[in-house]
Design a protein around this motif. Structure first.
Motif, PDB file in Angstrom:
ATOM      1  N   THR A 117      -1.470  61.687 -15.701  1.00  0.00           N
ATOM      2  CA  THR A 117      -0.285  61.172 -14.217  1.00  0.00           C
ATOM      3  C   THR A 117      -0.925  62.230 -13.265  1.00  0.00           C
ATOM      4  O   THR A 117      -0.498  63.698 -13.739  1.00  0.00           O
ATOM      5  N   ARG A 177       4.931  51.889  -3.925  1.00  0.00           N
ATOM      6  CA  ARG A 177       3.642  51.746  -4.682  1.00  0.00           C
ATOM      7  C   ARG A 177       2.838  52.538  -3.571  1.00  0.00           C
ATOM      8  O   ARG A 177       3.110  52.699  -2.254  1.00  0.00           O
ATOM      9  N   VAL A 203      -6.647  54.126  -7.560  1.00  0.00           N
ATOM     10  CA  VAL A 203      -5.984  54.352  -9.119  1.00  0.00           C
ATOM     11  C   VAL A 203      -4.645  53.831  -8.605  1.00  0.00           C
ATOM     12  O   VAL A 203      -3.947  54.037  -6.944  1.00  0.00           O
ATOM     13  N   GLY A 263      -0.502  53.045  -8.065  1.00  0.00           N
ATOM     14  CA  GLY A 263       0.676  53.123  -9.094  1.00  0.00           C
ATOM     15  C   GLY A 263       2.034  53.150  -8.193  1.00  0.00           C
ATOM     16  O   GLY A 263       1.486  53.085  -7.703  1.00  0.00           O
ATOM     17  N   ARG A 264       3.072  53.653  -9.145  1.00  0.00           N
ATOM     18  CA  ARG A 264       4.048  54.293  -8.183  1.00  0.00           C
ATOM     19  C   ARG A 264       4.434  55.329  -8.278  1.00  0.00           C
ATOM     20  O   ARG A 264       4.812  55.814  -9.221  1.00  0.00           O
ATOM     21  N   VAL A 302       2.811  59.860  -9.775  1.00  0.00           N
ATOM     22  CA  VAL A 302       2.229  58.342 -10.139  1.00  0.00           C
ATOM     23  C   VAL A 302       2.923  58.582 -10.807  1.00  0.00           C
ATOM     24  O   VAL A 302       1.554  58.227 -12.149  1.00  0.00           O
ATOM     25  N   SER A 303       3.304  56.749 -11.506  1.00  0.00           N
ATOM     26  CA  SER A 303       3.143  56.066 -12.531  1.00  0.00           C
ATOM     27  C   SER A 303       2.243  55.321 -13.009  1.00  0.00           C
ATOM     28  O   SER A 303       2.161  53.978 -11.647  1.00  0.00           O
ATOM     29  N   VAL A 304       0.954  54.913 -12.942  1.00  0.00           N
ATOM     30  CA  VAL A 304      -0.273  54.810 -12.988  1.00  0.00           C
ATOM     31  C   VAL A 304       0.062  52.913 -13.799  1.00  0.00           C
ATOM     32  O   VAL A 304       0.344  52.939 -14.845  1.00  0.00           O
ATOM     33  N   GLU A 305      -0.712  51.940 -13.385  1.00  0.00           N
ATOM     34  CA  GLU A 305      -0.831  50.670 -13.616  1.00  0.00           C
ATOM     35  C   GLU A 305      -2.167  50.049 -13.465  1.00  0.00           C
ATOM     36  O   GLU A 305      -1.751  49.607 -14.817  1.00  0.00           O
ATOM     37  N   ARG A 306      -3.085  50.205 -12.772  1.00  0.00           N
ATOM     38  CA  ARG A 306      -3.934  50.205 -12.786  1.00  0.00           C
ATOM     39  C   ARG A 306      -5.056  50.738 -12.275  1.00  0.00           C
ATOM     40  O   ARG A 306      -4.430  51.521 -11.633  1.00  0.00           O
ATOM     41  N   ASP A 340      -6.662  48.787 -17.638  1.00  0.00           N
ATOM     42  CA  ASP A 340      -5.061  49.265 -17.001  1.00  0.00           C
ATOM     43  C   ASP A 340      -4.735  50.216 -17.596  1.00  0.00           C
ATOM     44  O   ASP A 340      -5.164  51.319 -17.907  1.00  0.00           O
ATOM     45  N   ARG A 341      -3.713  50.774 -17.893  1.00  0.00           N
ATOM     46  CA  ARG A 341      -3.046  51.972 -18.215  1.00  0.00           C
ATOM     47  C   ARG A 341      -3.741  52.714 -18.919  1.00  0.00           C
ATOM     48  O   ARG A 341      -4.250  53.834 -19.112  1.00  0.00           O
TER      49      ARG A 341
END
Length: 259
Positions: free
Chosen positions: A45, A65, A87, A89-90, A124-128, A142-143
């Motif tokens: 992360t 975002r 990267v 993410g949020r 940062v919460s990674v999404e893709r 993808d994550r």
């Protein structure tokens, strides 16, 4: 990604909704790039230390975002043939002590201002992610393809002790990690220190220079970490001409096993 100390951060510019020179402010939503220092949790992360006074932090407060660009093209004659990773993410404020400790270990100069009231760590919460590994080598990830499924808590809890032991007792092993395994120059002021260890490898620093040493398997507990670091030290000594092998500087010895 884990080897990067800097990243380009992209946020959505907030719109203040007021009048600028007699016209309505229409800046909202524009991409806003900035440069940030970055560290990582053990699962990969990304961690940022941001001030609420900065525009990118104000943008995140409106829209969490973000995009992070990690550039691996330094030193290449044809930079576009090298790797880079975008990267998505949020970003959310984190009060996890481990996050702050890992960031400051990686960027010790940040300790000068990290305690100011306006500074906080953001995870940062990674999404893709979008990987460009060179010409014609492009794909979305993808994550699950990029991140580890969870933080290995046994290794996380032992990390501080591992770093303390390596930095206090095994300076020569760290030098060999950096110069032999990571290919850094033997010339330079100061000594190499280990700033972090995670399942994928370990991070080293000498003044403002960073180095990354990857493991050949996933390391998730302190015993495996000790054995793996010892193996890397032996490997580096064998590969370094003129280096005299000896167990005295092995990261695993009888005292380590007993304690």
């Amino acid at each position: 990604m884990r080897g990067a100390g800097l990243a380009a951060l992209s946020t959505a510019l907030r719109g203040d909704g007021d009048q600028q020179d007699g016209q309505q402010d229409d800046r909202g939503g524009w991409p806003y790039p900035s440069l940030v220092q970055v560290a990582f949790d053990l699962d990969g992360t990304p961690l940022l230390l941001l001030s609420t006074l900065a525009d990118h932090t104000k943008n995140i407060a409106r829209d969490p975002r973000v995009g992070l660009l990690f550039d691996g093209t330094a030193g290449l004659a044809e930079p576009l043939s090298g790797p880079r990773l975008s990267v998505l993410g949020r970003a959310e404020r984190s009060d996890e002590p481990r996050h702050r400790a890992r960031f400051l270990a990686r960027h010790p100069g940040a300790a000068l201002y990290a305690g100011f009231a306006d500074f906080s760590v953001y995870a940062v919460s990674v999404e893709r992610a979008h990987l460009v590994a060179g010409f014609g080598r492009v794909r979305w990830l993808d994550r699950a393809e990029l991140m580890l499924p969870a933080v290995p808590m046994a290794l996380a809890e032992a990390e501080k002790a591992i770093l303390s032991h390596m930095n206090a007792d095994h300076a020569d092993a760290l030098r060999l990690y950096a110069t032999v395994l990571a290919g850094r120059s033997a010339q330079g002021a100061g000594s190499w220190t280990m700033t972090g260890i995670d399942p994928d490898g370990c991070d080293l620093r000498r003044s403002g220079e960073m180095a990354r040493v990857d493991f050949d398997h996933s390391v998730e507990n302190p015993e495996d970490a000790r054995v793996t670091l010892a193996g890397l030290a032996r490997q580096a000594r064998q590969s370094a001409p003129g280096s005299a092998p000896g167990a005295a500087d092995d990261p695993v010895d009888s005292d380590d096993r007993d304690g």
